[in-house]
Design an enzyme around this catalytic site. Structure first.
Site, PDB file in Angstrom:
ATOM      1  N   ASP A   1       0.734  -1.147  -0.093  1.00 45.86           N
ATOM      2  CA  ASP A   1       0.049  -0.042   0.117  1.00 45.86           C
ATOM      3  C   ASP A   1       0.888   1.405  -0.059  1.00 45.86           C
ATOM      4  O   ASP A   1       2.139   1.178   0.221  1.00 45.86           O
ATOM      5  CB  ASP A   1      -0.807   0.006   1.272  1.00 45.86           C
ATOM      6  CG  ASP A   1      -0.059   0.339   2.724  1.00 45.86           C
ATOM      7  OD1 ASP A   1       0.565  -0.445   2.925  1.00 45.86           O
ATOM      8  OD2 ASP A   1      -0.436   1.266   3.074  1.00 45.86           O
TER       9      ASP A   1
ATOM     10  N   ASP B   1       8.808   3.316  -1.109  1.00 44.59           N
ATOM     11  CA  ASP B   1       8.278   2.985  -0.131  1.00 44.59           C
ATOM     12  C   ASP B   1       6.736   2.549  -0.190  1.00 44.59           C
ATOM     13  O   ASP B   1       5.739   3.188  -0.330  1.00 44.59           O
ATOM     14  CB  ASP B   1       8.101   4.575   0.770  1.00 44.59           C
ATOM     15  CG  ASP B   1       7.303   4.282   1.999  1.00 44.59           C
ATOM     16  OD1 ASP B   1       7.289   3.258   2.723  1.00 44.59           O
ATOM     17  OD2 ASP B   1       6.715   5.109   2.622  1.00 44.59           O
TER      18      ASP B   1
ATOM     19  N   GLU C   1      -0.121  -0.525   5.759  1.00 43.50           N
ATOM     20  CA  GLU C   1       0.989   0.104   6.659  1.00 43.50           C
ATOM     21  C   GLU C   1       0.887   1.558   6.813  1.00 43.50           C
ATOM     22  O   GLU C   1       1.007   2.153   7.785  1.00 43.50           O
ATOM     23  CB  GLU C   1       2.197  -0.404   6.160  1.00 43.50           C
ATOM     24  CG  GLU C   1       3.349  -0.022   7.262  1.00 43.50           C
ATOM     25  CD  GLU C   1       4.075   1.316   7.014  1.00 43.50           C
ATOM     26  OE1 GLU C   1       4.611   2.103   8.072  1.00 43.50           O
ATOM     27  OE2 GLU C   1       3.677   2.031   5.781  1.00 43.50           O
ATOM     28  N   GLU C   2       0.450   2.343   5.420  1.00 43.03           N
ATOM     29  CA  GLU C   2       0.468   3.531   5.573  1.00 43.03           C
ATOM     30  C   GLU C   2      -0.598   4.162   6.362  1.00 43.03           C
ATOM     31  O   GLU C   2      -0.406   5.449   6.759  1.00 43.03           O
ATOM     32  CB  GLU C   2       0.609   4.178   4.103  1.00 43.03           C
ATOM     33  CG  GLU C   2       1.636   3.702   3.368  1.00 43.03           C
ATOM     34  CD  GLU C   2       2.866   4.433   3.718  1.00 43.03           C
ATOM     35  OE1 GLU C   2       2.863   5.304   4.630  1.00 43.03           O
ATOM     36  OE2 GLU C   2       4.074   4.218   2.878  1.00 43.03           O
TER      37      GLU C   2
ATOM     38  N   HIS D   1       6.454   9.699   0.639  1.00 40.62           N
ATOM     39  CA  HIS D   1       5.121  10.623   1.324  1.00 40.62           C
ATOM     40  C   HIS D   1       5.058  11.844   0.680  1.00 40.62           C
ATOM     41  O   HIS D   1       4.145  12.684   0.655  1.00 40.62           O
ATOM     42  CB  HIS D   1       5.228  10.703   2.566  1.00 40.62           C
ATOM     43  CG  HIS D   1       5.021   9.569   3.404  1.00 40.62           C
ATOM     44  ND1 HIS D   1       4.702   9.452   4.699  1.00 40.62           N
ATOM     45  CD2 HIS D   1       5.534   8.166   3.119  1.00 40.62           C
ATOM     46  CE1 HIS D   1       4.924   8.270   5.104  1.00 40.62           C
ATOM     47  NE2 HIS D   1       5.193   7.562   4.147  1.00 40.62           N
TER      48      HIS D   1
END
Length: 454
Positions: free
Chosen positions: A92, A123, A156-157, A423
């Site tokens: 994710d 990421d 996870e995010e 991000h």
């Protein structure tokens, strides 16, 4: 790169790795159905599962976790008596933010300036590709010398804890002698680094109400309490004049011992505008690795375009608090909640909702597995020795695994070095880092297996 056979094999596999990463990046796998269709995450999960099956993994399964997402599991048996290593990544990703600010489409892997750009490239979809590369290189050079479990998380995010709860309910599933978390990064490109600490986090959503409905700011402004103004006042209470986080009762003066982060390098990495000061006190390492940090990550308020001269009846904000090692995230949640309620001005009605939480983590870098990793990194990065640093981000699963498997060694490596801009817009991965870290992981697995036989 050296002429080591593993290095040569990984180098030959890089075109395939790029093609696969492009396929994986193409999935808009943001684990929030309010922003992207859930089907995008499901498709990404199936892609990961198919990739594991193609590498002869057994028991491949899509695990339905309590938060409504799926984690992907697979097991690759090794030689009899070999240790078991768990390899972790997540598929994710963060939302792309302002897509117009991307220089290329966020979900289309694009090569530019020697890097591969795309949301999740570093990421952590690139982390999953790193695991595949390491295993393929070993299979081509005599076989994988350990039993391998892979777990690819699906939320996870979002910090919603689905995999943590699933692991707690199925404690045998992820049991391993050593765990490699492929979700951190080198201190900078070309400097092999393991992450020694992670900050934990808590996420709160605060809503203020002051009026039964919006009002004309000319007719009522100056006496009627504006909820948005109340929210601005409240959020300002979370920082001192110098920007230091100030949550009542929270310790904010711890020091970092170890690798330091020169301020000039940090300003460059963070792309701080000329003339703009850094916030907080102490060294940069103190501030980002050893101390708490509050961030307002979202506010519901009228946009400038189309705004009307109105007092707002309600306002809502989402507040993230990073919690350093040595502090308890649950206690930090209580302190932040109490602070928000105590500092709400004008008797406004306040509601605080917890939407995520994870504990900080500290690794034991004196453990034998780290010796094997240090040797592997020295081969993969000729002329460089392995360094250890902190990371200001959070991986809540780490503490769950440490609690479930207290004898397991946990190592944190990955592709999220500063230039990756995870991000943010224009996230990218260095293909050289992907190549070298894949070599390092393969050699680590071999070194680790030999150390267990010795």
């Amino acid at each position: 790169m050296t002429a080591h056979p593993i290095s040569e094999t990984v180098a030959s596999l890089m075109p395939r790795a790029k093609a696969e990463l492009a396929e994986l990046v193409a999935f808009q796998s943001v684990a929030d159905p309010a922003q992207f269709p859930k089907s995008e995450c499901e498709a990404a999960a199936n892609w990961v599962a198919d990739a594991l099956r193609a590498e002869d993994f057994q028991d491949v399964a899509l695990l339905d976790t309590p938060d409504g997402t799926q984690s992907v599991y697979g097991f690759l048996p090794g030689p009899a008596g070999a240790p078991t290593v768990l390899l972790y990544a997540h598929y994710d990703v963060q939302p792309p933010l302002d897509e117009s600010a991307w220089l290329s489409p966020p979900f289309e892997l694009t090569e530019r300036d020697g890097r591969w750009f795309g949301r999740g490239a570093a990421d952590c979809k690139g982390g999953f590709i790193m695991h595949l590369l390491a295993l393929r290189a070993l299979k081509a050079d005599g076989g994988v010398p350990v039993s391998v479990k892979v777990i690819a998380e699906g939320s996870e995010e979002q910090g919603t804890g689905g995999l943590e709860r699933y692991a707690e309910a199925h404690p045998d599933l992820l049991a391993a002698d050593t765990i490699v978390i492929g979700d951190t990064g080198n201190f900078r490109v070309g400097l092999p680094t393991v992450t020694a600490t992670l900050r934990g986090m808590t996420m709160l959503r605060v809503t203020l109400g002051t009026l039964e409905g919006n009002l004309h700011s000319g007719q009522f402004g100056g006496a009627a309490p504006d909820a948005l103004a109340a929210m601005i006042h409240l959020l300002a209470s979370l920082r001192a004049e110098d920007g230091t986080t100030t949550v009542d009762g929270l310790v904010t003066d711890a020091d970092w011992e170890g690798l330091q982060y020169p301020e000039a390098e940090f300003r460059t990495d963070a792309k701080v505008l000329d003339g703009v000061e850094l916030i907080g006190t102490g060294t940069v390492a103190d501030r980002i690795w050893a101390r708490p940090a509050v961030t307002v990550i979202g506010i519901d308020c009228p946009p400038v375009v189309g705004a009307t001269p109105s007092l707002q009846a309600t306002a809502r904000a989402q507040v993230s608090l990073r919690v350093p090692p040595g502090q308890d995230a649950a206690e930090a949640t209580k302190l932040l909640t109490a602070h928000l309620k105590a500092h709400t001005p004008w008797g406004a009605r306040v509601a605080v909702e917890q939407v995520g939480q994870g504990q900080p983590f500290r690794a034991d870098i004196s453990s034998p597995a780290y010796t094997s990793m240090a040797q592997a990194m020295e081969t993969a990065y000729p002329g460089e020795k392995m360094q250890s640093s902190g990371m200001g981000g959070s991986i809540p699963l780490c503490n769950t695994l440490a609690t479930l498997y207290p004898e397991a060694e946990i190592l944190l490596i990955g592709l999220s070095e500063p230039e990756a801009q995870i991000h943010a817009v224009n996230e990218s991965v260095s293909p050289e880092e992907l190549e070298r870290l894949s070599v390092a992981e393969a050699l680590f697995l071999r070194n680790y297996a030999e150390s267990k036989r010795a």
